[in-house]
Design an enzyme around this catalytic site. Structure first.
Site, PDB file in Angstrom:
ATOM      1  N   HIS A   1      -8.145  -3.455  -6.322  1.00 29.41           N
ATOM      2  CA  HIS A   1      -8.474  -3.581  -4.880  1.00 29.41           C
ATOM      3  C   HIS A   1      -9.590  -2.546  -4.295  1.00 29.41           C
ATOM      4  CE1 HIS A   1      -6.989  -3.210  -0.700  1.00 29.41           C
ATOM      5  NE2 HIS A   1      -6.228  -4.384  -1.101  1.00 29.41           N
TER       6      HIS A   1
ATOM      7  N   LYS B   1       0.868  -1.286  -0.110  1.00 31.55           N
ATOM      8  CA  LYS B   1       0.181  -0.140   0.076  1.00 31.55           C
ATOM      9  C   LYS B   1       0.902   1.400  -0.134  1.00 31.55           C
ATOM     10  CE  LYS B   1      -3.465  -2.731   2.434  1.00 31.55           C
ATOM     11  NZ  LYS B   1      -4.884  -2.715   2.943  1.00 31.55           N
TER      12      LYS B   1
END
Ligand code: PEP
Length: 240
Positions: A91, A9
């Site tokens: 995602h 991330k």
């Protein structure tokens, strides 16, 4: 082989290459392929550190176009040029935070294929959708709308309510969704589980039928935890 993929991330600096050095130094884990997907700023640096090793590097998103006037975006050929082999697409944090639709994910996956990358296509239901009994309908719709025509793929089932929360579905819930997805992807497509995978729950998750590996967020930032998860792949445990 199971694929153990780390989604970093928006974490990491240049000095974080030490994590790749640690994974490389630890050597291959029997039965597990290791993939780390750092922020775009680190893809080239991590790929350089992993070159020639068992560790692969991927991106976290790409644009559907190969180049152009798209300020702030990264294209699939740019990721491939930087040394990436895979790219995470769709995602839930991009679907929710950037308004990504199934059609956009499908276009990005086609772009990934054109650049020689393997897309990791994420699907998953919210807690409200699960509570409404709509889990299979939601993941089935996301899958049908997001899969590109042809080309190698990875699919990741990530219940939105399990991401970063420390909550995991029951073994029955994971098995049900994975059996459903496995019947709807091309033969040989790994279906990863993602959502609060940690060293202490990886063994039972990775042993479930139709689970082809894990997509790991928080725990992938620490090489020791990431390796402990990879070592929970059934083949790795058999080899130990
Ligand atoms: C993810 O965001 O892909 C993820 C699975 O995160 P975490 O492991 O932290 O729940």
């Amino acid at each position: 082989m199971q694929l153990i993929a780390g989604n970093w991330k928006m974490h990491g600096r240049l000095a974080s290459v030490a994590a790749i050095d640690a994974l490389v130094a630890a050597g291959p884990v029997p039965g597990a392929r290791l993939l780390v997907c750092p922020p775009a700023t680190l893809v080239a640096r991590f790929a350089e550190a992993a070159r020639g090793s068992h560790v692969e590097i991927g991106g976290q998103d790409c644009h559907a176009e190969p180049e152009g006037a798209f300020t702030g975006d990264i294209s699939a050929p740019m990721l491939a040029d930087a040394g990436a082999t895979h790219v995470i697409l769709g995602h839930s944090e991009r679907r929710a935070g950037h308004g990504e639709t199934d059609a956009m994910v499908r276009a990005k996956a086609a772009a990934a294929h054109a650049a020689g990358l393997i897309p990791i296509i994420c699907v998953g239901e919210t807690l409200a959708e699960r509570d409404a009994g709509a889990t299979l309908e939601v993941v089935g719709r996301q899958l049908a709308g997001s899969l590109p025509a042809g080309g190698p793929l990875v699919v990741a089932y990530e219940p939105v309510w399990a991401i970063g929360t420390g909550r995991t579905p029951t073994p029955q819930q994971v098995a049900e969704v994975h059996a459903f997805l496995a019947a709807r992807v091309p033969a040989g497509t790994p279906v990863l589980y993602g959502g609060s995978v940690k060293p202490d729950n990886a063994a039972w998750l990775l042993a479930l039928p139709h689970v082809g590996g894990a997509l790991v967020g928080g725990a992938s930032l620490t090489p020791r935890d990431f390796l402990a998860i990879a070592s929970a792949v059934p083949a790795a445990r058999d080899a130990a």
